[in-house]
Motif scaffolding. Structure first.
Motif, PDB file in Angstrom:
ATOM      1  N   CYS A 204       0.867  -1.176   0.000  1.00  0.00           N
ATOM      2  CA  CYS A 204       0.000   0.000   0.000  1.00  0.00           C
ATOM      3  C   CYS A 204       0.903   1.225   0.000  1.00  0.00           C
ATOM      4  O   CYS A 204       1.805   1.320   0.831  1.00  0.00           O
ATOM      5  N   CYS A 207       0.471   3.487   3.546  1.00  0.00           N
ATOM      6  CA  CYS A 207       1.138   3.131   4.803  1.00  0.00           C
ATOM      7  C   CYS A 207       2.410   2.301   4.556  1.00  0.00           C
ATOM      8  O   CYS A 207       3.148   2.010   5.499  1.00  0.00           O
ATOM      9  N   CYS A 228      -6.963  -1.093   2.078  1.00  0.00           N
ATOM     10  CA  CYS A 228      -5.744  -1.644   2.662  1.00  0.00           C
ATOM     11  C   CYS A 228      -6.122  -2.195   4.037  1.00  0.00           C
ATOM     12  O   CYS A 228      -6.754  -1.489   4.825  1.00  0.00           O
ATOM     13  N   CYS A 231      -4.139   0.361   6.840  1.00  0.00           N
ATOM     14  CA  CYS A 231      -4.519   1.764   7.066  1.00  0.00           C
ATOM     15  C   CYS A 231      -5.948   2.051   6.585  1.00  0.00           C
ATOM     16  O   CYS A 231      -6.445   3.156   6.795  1.00  0.00           O
TER      17      CYS A 231
HETATM   18 ZN   LIG Z   1      -2.229   1.040   3.813  1.00  0.00          ZN
END
Ligand SMILES: [Zn+2]
Length: 240
Positions: A204, A207, A228, A231
């Motif tokens: 991702c 994050c 995700c 996050c």
């Molecule tokens: Zn993330």
């Protein structure tokens, strides 16, 4: 949900994110300009206070100078009066006493004259300072006025841009289902203004955590708008 619908929703969400990211930057610029606007007054005010202080000190010195002037006039009169008495004096003792009085008064006069000279020099120096500071103040006021006009014009431009962006935003947001739109808005508020991110090289980009393979597979199949797991930002894949 069909893949093309998911694709369309993600496209709209990315557009929304682009508009919001741009608007965030514009709002940040706006805040900085407003801060600068407040600072302009503070700087002018600082020099203005100095000018007022110098004017007051100058007035005080001029009052002292006037007092010395009066004292000198009085002391000169004193000398003239004492000297005028001399021709009529009969005794040597009295004559010597008056001469002594004249001598003392003249000495006093010289002392006052010295102090006047010193005071005049002080006044001249302070007056020079005052002139320089007044010039600086005038320059700063002119600069601040020009800068203020520039900033105010810029703020008006920014507000027009933000209003246009907001209209675009509303038009796009209306095409996104309410539940997704709410999810987006919550993420935007809680995740530092970034709700939609790319999933790149298995991670991702919001994050930077690795995404589980099944998330990647779902993402690839475009069955639904994906988040995700770390996050919770909405993630999209750029197909090579
Ligand atoms: Zn993330």
């Amino acid at each position: 949900m069909e893949a093309k619908d998911v694709q369309e929703q993600m496209r709209l969400l990315k557009e929304l994110q682009d508009i919001d990211t741009a608007a965030q930057k514009i709002r940040l610029d706006r805040r900085q300009l407003e801060k600068e606007l407040g600072g302009l007054d503070a700087e002018v005010e600082r020099v203005s206070v100095m000018v007022t202080g110098l004017r007051e000190s100058l007035e005080a010195l001029q009052a002292e100078r006037r007092e010395l002037g009066h004292a000198l006039t009085q002391e000169r009169d004193h000398v003239a009066r004492a000297e005028s008495r001399l021709p009529a004096i009969k005794t040597q003792k009295e004559y010597i006493a008056v001469l002594k009085e004249v001598d003392t008064a003249k000495k006093m006069n010289r002392d006052i004259e010295e102090r006047i000279k010193g005071k005049d020099a002080e006044i001249a120096a302070l007056d020079q300072d005052r002139l320089e500071k007044e010039k600086e103040l005038a320059e700063q006021q002119a600069e601040a006025a020009a800068r203020r006009a520039h900033i105010e014009a810029r703020l008006a431009e920014i507000d027009a841009t933000l209003a246009a962006r907001e209209a675009e935003r509303v038009a796009i947001a209306e095409q996104i289902p309410l539940v997704t739109r709410k999810r987006y808005q919550t993420l935007l508020d809680r995740r530092g203004g970034i709700a939609v991110v790319e999933a790149r090289q298995g991670a991702c980009q919001g994050c930077h955590m690795q995404l589980p393979p099944q998330v990647f597979n779902s993402l690839f199949r475009q069955e639904e708008v994906m988040s995700c797991p770390h996050c919770h930002r909405l993630i999209f894949l750029i197909r090579q």
